[in-house]
Design a protein around this motif. Structure first.
Motif, PDB file in Angstrom:
ATOM      1  N   ALA A 183      36.840  40.401  34.737  1.00 12.99           N
ATOM      2  CA  ALA A 183      35.573  41.143  34.724  1.00 12.99           C
ATOM      3  C   ALA A 183      35.779  42.557  35.259  1.00 12.99           C
ATOM      4  O   ALA A 183      35.254  43.531  34.708  1.00 12.99           O
ATOM      5  CB  ALA A 183      34.526  40.408  35.545  1.00 12.99           C
ATOM      6  N   ILE A 184      36.549  42.692  36.343  1.00  8.98           N
ATOM      7  CA  ILE A 184      36.819  44.016  36.924  1.00  8.98           C
ATOM      8  C   ILE A 184      37.657  44.854  35.972  1.00  8.98           C
ATOM      9  O   ILE A 184      37.376  46.034  35.726  1.00  8.98           O
ATOM     10  CB  ILE A 184      37.547  43.867  38.277  1.00  8.98           C
ATOM     11  N   LEU A 185      38.696  44.235  35.408  1.00  8.17           N
ATOM     12  CA  LEU A 185      39.652  44.969  34.579  1.00  8.17           C
ATOM     13  C   LEU A 185      39.075  45.356  33.220  1.00  8.17           C
ATOM     14  O   LEU A 185      39.443  46.387  32.657  1.00  8.17           O
ATOM     15  CB  LEU A 185      40.920  44.121  34.391  1.00  8.17           C
ATOM     16  N   ILE A 186      38.172  44.542  32.680  1.00 10.36           N
ATOM     17  CA  ILE A 186      37.601  44.833  31.362  1.00 10.36           C
ATOM     18  C   ILE A 186      36.429  45.806  31.459  1.00 10.36           C
ATOM     19  O   ILE A 186      36.019  46.409  30.461  1.00 10.36           O
ATOM     20  CB  ILE A 186      37.146  43.532  30.646  1.00 10.36           C
ATOM     21  N   ASN A 187      35.891  45.998  32.657  1.00  9.81           N
ATOM     22  CA  ASN A 187      34.680  46.796  32.835  1.00  9.81           C
ATOM     23  C   ASN A 187      34.771  48.214  32.264  1.00  9.81           C
ATOM     24  O   ASN A 187      33.827  48.673  31.616  1.00  9.81           O
ATOM     25  CB  ASN A 187      34.296  46.840  34.317  1.00  9.81           C
ATOM     26  N   PRO A 188      35.870  48.956  32.467  1.00  5.87           N
ATOM     27  CA  PRO A 188      35.916  50.297  31.876  1.00  5.87           C
ATOM     28  C   PRO A 188      35.880  50.276  30.347  1.00  5.87           C
ATOM     29  O   PRO A 188      35.398  51.222  29.723  1.00  5.87           O
ATOM     30  CB  PRO A 188      37.260  50.854  32.377  1.00  5.87           C
ATOM     31  N   PHE A 189      36.367  49.205  29.749  1.00  3.61           N
ATOM     32  CA  PHE A 189      36.483  49.119  28.299  1.00  3.61           C
ATOM     33  C   PHE A 189      35.239  48.513  27.653  1.00  3.61           C
ATOM     34  O   PHE A 189      34.699  49.054  26.690  1.00  3.61           O
ATOM     35  CB  PHE A 189      37.711  48.279  27.918  1.00  3.61           C
ATOM     36  N   LEU A 190      34.800  47.381  28.189  1.00  2.00           N
ATOM     37  CA  LEU A 190      33.667  46.642  27.621  1.00  2.00           C
ATOM     38  C   LEU A 190      32.625  46.381  28.706  1.00  2.00           C
ATOM     39  O   LEU A 190      32.530  45.281  29.259  1.00  2.00           O
ATOM     40  CB  LEU A 190      34.155  45.306  27.033  1.00  2.00           C
TER      41      LEU A 190
ATOM     42  N   TRP B  28      37.307  48.700  41.889  1.00  2.00           N
ATOM     43  CA  TRP B  28      38.693  48.543  41.454  1.00  2.00           C
ATOM     44  C   TRP B  28      39.596  48.001  42.553  1.00  2.00           C
ATOM     45  O   TRP B  28      40.579  47.309  42.281  1.00  2.00           O
ATOM     46  CB  TRP B  28      39.216  49.883  40.951  1.00  2.00           C
ATOM     47  N   GLU B  29      39.266  48.279  43.792  1.00  2.00           N
ATOM     48  CA  GLU B  29      40.100  47.818  44.908  1.00  2.00           C
ATOM     49  C   GLU B  29      40.170  46.290  44.968  1.00  2.00           C
ATOM     50  O   GLU B  29      41.080  45.713  45.571  1.00  2.00           O
ATOM     51  CB  GLU B  29      39.568  48.361  46.237  1.00  2.00           C
ATOM     52  N   ASN B  30      39.218  45.618  44.332  1.00  2.00           N
ATOM     53  CA  ASN B  30      39.206  44.153  44.348  1.00  2.00           C
ATOM     54  C   ASN B  30      40.090  43.531  43.266  1.00  2.00           C
ATOM     55  O   ASN B  30      40.350  42.326  43.297  1.00  2.00           O
ATOM     56  CB  ASN B  30      37.775  43.636  44.184  1.00  2.00           C
ATOM     57  N   ALA B  31      40.521  44.346  42.299  1.00  2.00           N
ATOM     58  CA  ALA B  31      41.399  43.816  41.252  1.00  2.00           C
ATOM     59  C   ALA B  31      42.713  43.350  41.870  1.00  2.00           C
ATOM     60  O   ALA B  31      43.250  43.981  42.783  1.00  2.00           O
ATOM     61  CB  ALA B  31      41.666  44.887  40.195  1.00  2.00           C
ATOM     62  N   GLY B  32      43.225  42.219  41.382  1.00  4.04           N
ATOM     63  CA  GLY B  32      44.472  41.669  41.897  1.00  4.04           C
ATOM     64  C   GLY B  32      44.287  40.718  43.051  1.00  4.04           C
ATOM     65  O   GLY B  32      45.250  40.073  43.499  1.00  4.04           O
ATOM     66  N   LYS B  33      43.053  40.604  43.561  1.00  4.32           N
ATOM     67  CA  LYS B  33      42.797  39.697  44.683  1.00  4.32           C
ATOM     68  C   LYS B  33      42.478  38.295  44.169  1.00  4.32           C
ATOM     69  O   LYS B  33      41.999  38.121  43.047  1.00  4.32           O
ATOM     70  CB  LYS B  33      41.645  40.229  45.541  1.00  4.32           C
ATOM     71  N   LEU B  34      42.700  37.304  45.029  1.00  7.78           N
ATOM     72  CA  LEU B  34      42.538  35.912  44.617  1.00  7.78           C
ATOM     73  C   LEU B  34      41.449  35.180  45.393  1.00  7.78           C
ATOM     74  O   LEU B  34      41.368  33.952  45.353  1.00  7.78           O
ATOM     75  CB  LEU B  34      43.871  35.169  44.777  1.00  7.78           C
ATOM     76  N   LYS B  35      40.611  35.916  46.113  1.00  4.47           N
ATOM     77  CA  LYS B  35      39.511  35.293  46.850  1.00  4.47           C
ATOM     78  C   LYS B  35      38.193  35.994  46.530  1.00  4.47           C
ATOM     79  O   LYS B  35      37.382  36.281  47.400  1.00  4.47           O
ATOM     80  CB  LYS B  35      39.789  35.327  48.349  1.00  4.47           C
ATOM     81  N   LEU B  36      38.018  36.306  45.237  1.00 12.23           N
ATOM     82  CA  LEU B  36      36.810  37.013  44.819  1.00 12.23           C
ATOM     83  C   LEU B  36      35.614  36.077  44.728  1.00 12.23           C
ATOM     84  O   LEU B  36      34.469  36.488  44.946  1.00 12.23           O
ATOM     85  CB  LEU B  36      37.055  37.700  43.468  1.00 12.23           C
ATOM     86  N   LEU B  37      35.842  34.832  44.383  1.00 13.92           N
ATOM     87  CA  LEU B  37      34.774  33.834  44.292  1.00 13.92           C
ATOM     88  C   LEU B  37      34.964  32.814  45.414  1.00 13.92           C
ATOM     89  O   LEU B  37      36.032  32.211  45.540  1.00 13.92           O
ATOM     90  CB  LEU B  37      34.804  33.140  42.928  1.00 13.92           C
TER      91      LEU B  37
END
Length: 714
Positions: free
Chosen positions: A508-515, A535-544
């Motif tokens: 969701a974070i990574l696709i946001n600029p595109f779609l 963007w700082e949250n991209a790559g993290k594994l405790k987002l949910l």
């Protein structure tokens, strides 16, 4: 790269004499919006400005033809263009227009400052004038016969049949497109900007200081600078535009390419009182520059944004200069160049009506097929395939499967991650999630938007592969080896779906600029706030969070059916046919065609030549030894022709009249001393001669009897 305090992004001002089409979107606005959305997610100080370009000769010409005022024309198309951008999710900080008072004042003041500093040359020259319409004519509004190929409808700046660049003086029997009157030369006074005075500085600034610019941009600038710059008129004879702020300059306005880029400045003025922070140089430490100015444009605007506008800013003084100008090439449609006059275009305002809710699909297609380094081709079949096989089958499929399985196997909540039993497959996916951010970040920062989008889709593809390997739906009913408890597999299911959900949040974070619309849908499904999209949250594994309830699955994309694609192809061709019929009717009305009393028409005859002109052609007989269709070009065949002493590749527009197997082995007559020309990326080394009957059918011209390849034709 310098540590810039702020970023200012401009997108080329679209001309307000028609709607925007997908070529505009792919060339300028989609890449600009992707870049800006990414920088906003990075929480950087960035402004995104644009607006309608509402001055210039094409506006007044269209107004004359439609019998309305220029203001009515720009009001109509400004509204359509602005709405199209909004529908496609292009999120400007301001979308202004050059007819606004603040722009007229800003552009006039800019010109007056340069005039007061004695930076212009005043010259009196002769220019073409239409005595019936009482207006000076831009080159594009003079037509005549091309001196190269004999096309009777060549323009004063270019022949669209043979591609030769022309000037009105070269046309045979020139006439005004406004009244059919023969244009005459008339003296007029204008103010010229001596670009040659800035040539040395431009060479140093661009050729030495900006070697990182895209090859197409750097190469075009180098070509212009190597050929030498000349003075260029910065005013025009017209009553529509920014009036020249000098006494005795009645009936004169600023050249549209002088006032249009100043529109970026005036739009920023409208946006913020602190506009000078973005445009004017400030005293800052050497390691920190003030503003990073980036122009997103198409390749036809490179010279104006890289040479003329920077020279204007330099001459005026105290303005920042462009740090990068990532211009794209052109997007063709179904193998042919976009042509607004032929209505060979896919218009954005029509697309959103035909495909409601599919705005992101078009954004995806235009980014995945973006003409970053060369002209690319849009086809409706490719549009369908990319949607169905990439958005639906890869990205959408992964998100949907994850949510379906999470609700079925984990009670609709984010399951726990049991780190003590993570296996190599789990760990490999974790590394892919962590590494994707850096790859995408690097690609966007370097303006490689296709590569960045590929990495996002590839991450979803890896998610699908991971799910397929783990098969959590099977583990729910399988016993665990060595364990009497059939429910022990739940920990493996938890780990699989926990990682898939964290991957979904990252997507969701990574696709946001595109779609952006798709990212919003994913946010809704996950019930997360906007802050998670930073963007700082991209790559993290405790987002949910573990135990957090998520909404039931919803499809992100729908399949596009064959019938929809067929309808769009038919619509495209029907629109082009209607435009051609309209043009033919106008030509017939002008010439009186259709009258029973009319004289035989001779307007298509080429001008008389002498024998020496004909003798310049070298004609030889050749044999076609191989033939194939040119990919994505309905009209073109690629021929290999044996000329006796050599074999040549020739591209010919006869594909609608002959199949490759029908003409292989046949003899033809070839113009062998024609300069090579690239067509669809293939260098054509000659021309085969054909004859066209009254129904438009083409026939190959060939010797009456078979002759040796290379035989001279005279």
């Amino acid at each position: 790269m310098k540590d810039f305090k702020r970023i200012l992004v401009t997108a080329a001002l679209p001309y307000a004499n028609g709607p925007v089409h997908i070529g505009h979107m792919a060339g300028v606005y989609i890449p600009a919006d992707i870049y800006v959305r990414y920088q906003r997610a990075q929480k950087r100080d960035i402004k995104f400005v644009c607006g309608s370009d509402e001055h210039g000769v094409p506006i007044t010409i269209r107004a004359m033809k439609e019998g309305v005022s220029p203001q009515q024309i720009v009001d109509k198309y400004h509204a359509i263009i602005k709405e199209s951008f909004a529908q496609m999710g292009i999120l400007f900080d301001i979308y202004s227009r050059t007819s606004n008072k603040v722009h007229h004042e800003t552009a006039a003041t800019f010109f007056k400052k340069m005039y007061d500093d004695d930076l212009f040359e005043e010259k009196e020259t002769e220019q073409y004038y239409d005595e019936k319409a009482k207006t000076f004519l831009a080159d594009r509004y003079i037509t005549g016969t091309c001196p190269i190929c004999g096309n009777p409808n060549a323009y004063g700046d270019q022949c669209e049949r043979c591609g030769t660049s022309l000037s009105p003086e070269q046309l045979i029997n020139p006439k005004s497109t406004l009244s059919d009157a023969v244009p005459v030369k008339k003296k007029t006074k204008h103010w010229y900007f001596p670009l040659q005075n800035y040539e040395a500085w431009l060479k140093e600034w661009i050729l030495e200081g900006h070697t990182e610019w895209k090859n197409n941009v750097y190469g075009q600038c180098k070509s212009w600078l190597d050929n030498g710059l000349q003075s260029r008129a910065m005013t025009r004879d017209s009553n529509w535009g920014v009036k020249v702020p000098l006494p005795g300059a009645e009936g004169k306005v600023l050249y549209v390419w002088f006032d249009a880029p100043i529109g970026y400045i005036s739009a920023t003025k409208e946006l913020t009182e602190k506009w000078e922070d973005y445009w004017c140089k400030k005293d800052l430490p050497t390691e920190q520059a003030g503003t990073r100015l980036i122009h997103f444009i198409g390749k036809d605007n490179i010279v104006f944004h890289c040479i003329i506008f920077p020279a204007m800013l330099r001459a005026h003084g105290n303005f920042v200069l462009p740090d990068n100008v990532p211009a794209n090439e052109f997007l063709n449609i179904e193998g042919e160049k976009v042509s607004t006059s032929r209505n060979w275009a896919v218009w954005v305002h029509e697309y959103v009506k035909d495909f409601p809710g599919c705005e992101d699909v078009l954004r995806y297609m235009l980014c995945a097929n973006m003409p970053e380094t060369k002209d690319n081709d849009f086809t409706w079949k490719d549009f369908q395939e990319r949607n169905n096989s990439e958005l639906v089958a890869i990205f959408g499929n992964f998100v949907n499967r994850t949510f379906v399985l999470m609700h079925k196997l984990c009670g609709g909540k984010v399951p726990k991650l049991h780190e003590d039993i993570l296996d190599n497959t789990d760990k490999a996916l974790i590394e892919e999630i962590k590494n994707a951010k850096g790859k995408i970040e690097k690609a966007i920062e370097e303006f490689h938007f296709r590569d960045a989008l590929f990495e996002v889709i590839d991450l979803a593809r890896k998610g699908n592969k991971y799910l397929q390997e783990k098969e959590p739906w099977k583990k729910a009913s399988e016993p665990v080896a060595g364990s009497p408890e059939s429910g022990a597999n739940q920990q493996l299911i938890d780990n699989c779906l926990h990682l898939c959900l964290q991957l979904t949040a990252n997507l969701a974070i990574l696709i946001n600029p595109f779609l952006p619309n798709t990212a919003k849908k994913m946010q809704h499904l996950m019930k997360v706030v906007d802050k998670m999209m930073d963007w700082e949250n991209a790559g993290k594994l405790k987002l949910l969070s573990v135990g957090y309830s998520l909404r039931p699955p919803e499809l992100l994309f729908r399949k596009i059916e064959d019938e929809e694609i067929k309808a769009q192809v038919e619509k495209l061709r029907a629109n082009a046919l209607k435009a051609q019929e309209k043009t033919n009717t106008m030509e017939e009305n002008k010439s009186g065609a259709g009258s029973q009393e009319s004289e035989p028409q001779t307007s298509n005859l080429k001008p008389q030549i002498v024998y020496d002109d004909f003798a310049k052609l070298e004609l030889k007989a050749g044999t076609i030894t191989a033939c194939e269709k040119v990919e994505k070009a309905d009209k073109l065949l690629k021929l290999e022709v044996d000329l006796g002493t050599e074999k040549r590749t020739i591209v010919s527009g006869i594909a609608q009249h002959y199949k490759p197997e029908e003409i292989t082995g046949k003899q033809v007559i070839v113009v062998v001393n024609l300069a090579p020309r690239k067509m669809r990326g293939i260098e054509s080394q000659g021309m085969i001669l054909t004859a066209e009957d009254k129904n438009g059918k083409l026939y190959l011209l060939k010797p009456e009897n078979t002759v040796e390849p290379g035989s001279t034709v005279s």
